[in-house]
Design a protein around this motif. Sequence first.
Motif, PDB file in Angstrom:
ATOM      1  N   LEU A 124      -3.203  -6.056  -6.009  1.00 34.27           N
ATOM      2  CA  LEU A 124      -2.994  -6.709  -4.719  1.00 34.27           C
ATOM      3  C   LEU A 124      -1.992  -5.926  -3.868  1.00 34.27           C
ATOM      4  O   LEU A 124      -2.219  -5.679  -2.675  1.00 34.27           O
ATOM      5  CB  LEU A 124      -2.502  -8.145  -4.926  1.00 34.27           C
ATOM      6  CG  LEU A 124      -2.108  -8.931  -3.672  1.00 34.27           C
ATOM      7  CD1 LEU A 124      -3.296  -9.069  -2.727  1.00 34.27           C
ATOM      8  CD2 LEU A 124      -1.573 -10.307  -4.064  1.00 34.27           C
ATOM      9  N   LYS A 125      -0.918  -5.516  -4.502  1.00 31.93           N
ATOM     10  CA  LYS A 125       0.123  -4.762  -3.794  1.00 31.93           C
ATOM     11  C   LYS A 125      -0.423  -3.430  -3.272  1.00 31.93           C
ATOM     12  O   LYS A 125      -0.159  -3.027  -2.128  1.00 31.93           O
ATOM     13  CB  LYS A 125       1.313  -4.514  -4.725  1.00 31.93           C
ATOM     14  CG  LYS A 125       2.548  -3.993  -4.022  1.00 31.93           C
ATOM     15  CD  LYS A 125       3.730  -3.937  -4.976  1.00 31.93           C
ATOM     16  CE  LYS A 125       4.974  -3.429  -4.253  1.00 31.93           C
ATOM     17  NZ  LYS A 125       6.146  -3.361  -5.173  1.00 31.93           N
ATOM     18  N   GLU A 126      -1.224  -2.761  -4.099  1.00 35.52           N
ATOM     19  CA  GLU A 126      -1.824  -1.476  -3.700  1.00 35.52           C
ATOM     20  C   GLU A 126      -2.828  -1.670  -2.559  1.00 35.52           C
ATOM     21  O   GLU A 126      -2.880  -0.875  -1.612  1.00 35.52           O
ATOM     22  CB  GLU A 126      -2.516  -0.834  -4.901  1.00 35.52           C
ATOM     23  CG  GLU A 126      -1.540  -0.279  -5.947  1.00 35.52           C
ATOM     24  CD  GLU A 126      -2.248   0.260  -7.171  1.00 35.52           C
ATOM     25  OE1 GLU A 126      -3.501   0.150  -7.239  1.00 35.52           O
ATOM     26  OE2 GLU A 126      -1.563   0.778  -8.076  1.00 35.52           O
ATOM     27  N   ALA A 127      -3.615  -2.747  -2.656  1.00 32.95           N
ATOM     28  CA  ALA A 127      -4.606  -3.035  -1.607  1.00 32.95           C
ATOM     29  C   ALA A 127      -3.923  -3.322  -0.275  1.00 32.95           C
ATOM     30  O   ALA A 127      -4.356  -2.825   0.776  1.00 32.95           O
ATOM     31  CB  ALA A 127      -5.468  -4.230  -2.022  1.00 32.95           C
ATOM     32  N   GLN A 128      -2.842  -4.119  -0.316  1.00 30.93           N
ATOM     33  CA  GLN A 128      -2.089  -4.422   0.903  1.00 30.93           C
ATOM     34  C   GLN A 128      -1.527  -3.150   1.529  1.00 30.93           C
ATOM     35  O   GLN A 128      -1.621  -2.939   2.743  1.00 30.93           O
ATOM     36  CB  GLN A 128      -0.950  -5.397   0.588  1.00 30.93           C
ATOM     37  CG  GLN A 128      -1.419  -6.808   0.299  1.00 30.93           C
ATOM     38  CD  GLN A 128      -0.287  -7.710  -0.131  1.00 30.93           C
ATOM     39  OE1 GLN A 128       0.672  -7.279  -0.788  1.00 30.93           O
ATOM     40  NE2 GLN A 128      -0.369  -8.976   0.218  1.00 30.93           N
ATOM     41  N   LYS A 129      -0.978  -2.313   0.670  1.00 32.51           N
ATOM     42  CA  LYS A 129      -0.375  -1.069   1.162  1.00 32.51           C
ATOM     43  C   LYS A 129      -1.435  -0.160   1.796  1.00 32.51           C
ATOM     44  O   LYS A 129      -1.233   0.383   2.884  1.00 32.51           O
ATOM     45  CB  LYS A 129       0.317  -0.343   0.004  1.00 32.51           C
ATOM     46  CG  LYS A 129       1.197   0.806   0.440  1.00 32.51           C
ATOM     47  CD  LYS A 129       1.972   1.366  -0.739  1.00 32.51           C
ATOM     48  CE  LYS A 129       2.846   2.532  -0.297  1.00 32.51           C
ATOM     49  NZ  LYS A 129       3.620   3.109  -1.423  1.00 32.51           N
TER      50      LYS A 129
END
Length: 317
Positions: free
Chosen positions: A42-47
């Motif tokens: 999720l964090k990677e996708a947001q970034k």
Amino acid sequence: MEYLEFELPIKELEDQLQKCKVIGEESEVDVTETCAQIALKLKEAQKNIYKNLTAWQRVQMSRHPDRPYTLDYIKALCGESFLELHGDRSFKDDKAMIGGLGKIGDQSYMFIGQQKGYNTKTRQYRNFGMANPEGYRKALRLMKSAEKFGIPVVTLLDTPGAYPGLEAEERGQGEAIARNILEMARLKVPIITIVVGEGASGGALGIGVGDRVLMLENTWYSVISPESCSSILWRSWEYKEQAAEALKLTAIDMKKLKLVDEIIKEPLGGAHRNREKTFLAVRNAISKSFDQLKNLSPKDLVSQRMEKYTQMGVYKG
């Protein structure tokens, strides 16, 4: 929370993470590692998504229904100290343009800005943030009052444009905006302008002449909206994405073109994802800008403002 089309991969991962947590709470299965893996994805996708937004996607972000509006900023910045002032002393009180006195810390400011609505009823009440001539005349009245008492002015821009109706033109829409631009250029108190949403056309410029002009990261500022530009050039709204790129309307573009002074960074995912952090960033930006201007004499203030705007653009004599 509502999601834009390009945010759907984030929504899917957030839903998966929520389901994973529910399974862990309702059963004896240890899902800690699975939740951690989803959270990392999720964090990677947001970034990846938010760090590579196109111009059109930033326009969509600026219009997000959960995004804070002008009154949200004023209430967060001033609290109970805000006193709204009404009317242009000529025709009526324009609900799309709000203004009044408020304090940030011990410093008083005159706040002026366009206000949109949160639902169908309030959107109609606020005329979708599109001010009539009386709105711009009210704004000018408040600026002149601020000048009289030596109070700095803060304008917050968030409008799809000035109201284009026949009655607005009959009451002098063009003259009202032009008058504001003239009077703001020679106002003898500091003016801090912040684009908090949409900054479209003369509707935004009518309260947008400032000593310091700032833009939130996911906002836009342009002579025309991408849809209207597309309809003029291609006779269709289908080319709005190409129009957005061509107009160079994002905060990054405007900073490169030296048309704005600073970009206020938003939380990852936009101002609506972390309102408190956004409000704090805006508060700090206003205080910083005022500190840079407060010791200038009225003469120097006007002179520097005039110089700032005469240097914009390229022209041949």
